[in-house]
Design an enzyme around this catalytic site. Structure first.
Site, PDB file in Angstrom:
ATOM      1  N   ASN A   6     -99.476 -77.424  93.430  1.00 13.60           N
ATOM      2  CA  ASN A   6     -99.762 -77.672  92.014  1.00 13.60           C
ATOM      3  C   ASN A   6     -99.394 -79.102  91.653  1.00 13.60           C
ATOM      4  O   ASN A   6     -99.391 -79.474  90.494  1.00 13.60           O
ATOM      5  CB  ASN A   6     -98.972 -76.704  91.118  1.00 13.60           C
ATOM      6  CG  ASN A   6     -99.612 -75.327  91.107  1.00 13.60           C
ATOM      7  OD1 ASN A   6    -100.827 -75.189  91.075  1.00 13.60           O
ATOM      8  ND2 ASN A   6     -98.774 -74.302  91.168  1.00 13.60           N
ATOM      9  N   ASP A  63     -97.738 -81.018 104.912  1.00 10.78           N
ATOM     10  CA  ASP A  63     -96.302 -81.239 104.908  1.00 10.78           C
ATOM     11  C   ASP A  63     -96.070 -82.638 105.467  1.00 10.78           C
ATOM     12  O   ASP A  63     -96.737 -83.053 106.406  1.00 10.78           O
ATOM     13  CB  ASP A  63     -95.603 -80.185 105.773  1.00 10.78           C
ATOM     14  CG  ASP A  63     -94.135 -80.054 105.405  1.00 10.78           C
ATOM     15  OD1 ASP A  63     -93.801 -80.086 104.209  1.00 10.78           O
ATOM     16  OD2 ASP A  63     -93.296 -79.940 106.322  1.00 10.78           O
ATOM     17  N   TYR A 140     -89.098 -91.616  99.202  1.00 12.70           N
ATOM     18  CA  TYR A 140     -88.495 -92.722  99.946  1.00 12.70           C
ATOM     19  C   TYR A 140     -89.296 -94.031  99.817  1.00 12.70           C
ATOM     20  O   TYR A 140     -89.042 -94.982 100.551  1.00 12.70           O
ATOM     21  CB  TYR A 140     -88.372 -92.337 101.427  1.00 12.70           C
ATOM     22  CG  TYR A 140     -87.501 -91.119 101.658  1.00 12.70           C
ATOM     23  CD1 TYR A 140     -86.130 -91.241 101.857  1.00 12.70           C
ATOM     24  CD2 TYR A 140     -88.053 -89.832 101.672  1.00 12.70           C
ATOM     25  CE1 TYR A 140     -85.336 -90.123 102.059  1.00 12.70           C
ATOM     26  CE2 TYR A 140     -87.265 -88.699 101.876  1.00 12.70           C
ATOM     27  CZ  TYR A 140     -85.916 -88.854 102.067  1.00 12.70           C
ATOM     28  OH  TYR A 140     -85.126 -87.752 102.260  1.00 12.70           O
TER      29      TYR A 140
END
Ligand code: IMP
Length: 179
Positions: A6, A63, A140
């Site tokens: 989402n 991922d 990061y």
């Protein structure tokens, strides 16, 4: 295609790159928050895609993680959970204090399930800076430098041309176009 997310930024990027209609989890009324128990990106991408797949419509999940050589590949698959929110970059900078070899890469693995299960990956190599630089982006971005600029010093457009996620999405796009 349903994207197992989402996250509005991710959805926008996927729509832009693939140029196809993508539904989010909330569009299809699926509440899916499987535990990411995999030992690598591929496992977790599969866990997320498989939790949503119902046998009719293709599903996309991805991922990603930051892999730092001097830390033996950490935070890697645990990038999102490496420290409390707001402390992850500082943890990396602390652990790399005084370390010369600052090489690192971001990697994304996409799992796409249609009649079969497919994986596509993308990677970008760079270095970890000695301090935060730049204000754009997330995660990061402000400590990962590529070609003299951190991801947080790049515009979205600049970053999305070269990012790990973009490279993986381009491979999925090639697959979809060949199908
Ligand atoms: P995800 O699988 O895309 O949610 O990424 C997992 C974690 O990796 C994120 O929560 C970030 O901490 C980190 N990460 C992944 N991609 C990026 C990126 O492009 N920039 C900065 N951090 C990232």
């Amino acid at each position: 295609m349903i994207a197992a997310t989402n996250n509005p930024g991710k959805l926008r990027e996927i729509r832009e790159i693939l140029g196809v209609n993508i539904k989010s989890l909330s569009d299809v009324g699926v509440v899916s928050d499987p535990e990411e128990t995999g030992i690598n990106l591929k496992d977790n991408a599969f866990i997320k895609a498989n939790a949503v797949y119902n046998g009719s419509e293709p599903v996309f999940a991805d991922d990603s993680g930051l892999f730092i050589k001097a830390l033996g590949g950490e935070p890697g698959v645990n990038s999102a959970r490496y420290a409390e929110p707001g402390h992850r970059r500082e943890k990396v900078l602390r652990l790399l204090d005084g370390v010369e070899d600052r090489s690192a890469y971001f990697e994304t693995v996409i799992c796409y399930i249609d009649d079969n299960v497919h994986f596509f990956s993308g990677r970008i190599d760079g270095v970890i800076t000695r301090e935060n630089r730049g204000v754009n982006g997330f995660g990061y971005d402000s400590i990962f430098e590529y070609n003299g600029k951190t991801f947080a010093e790049m515009t979205d457009e600049e970053k999305n041309k070269i990012s790990h996620r973009k490279k993986a999405l381009e491979k999925l796009k090639e697959y979809l176009e060949g199908n």
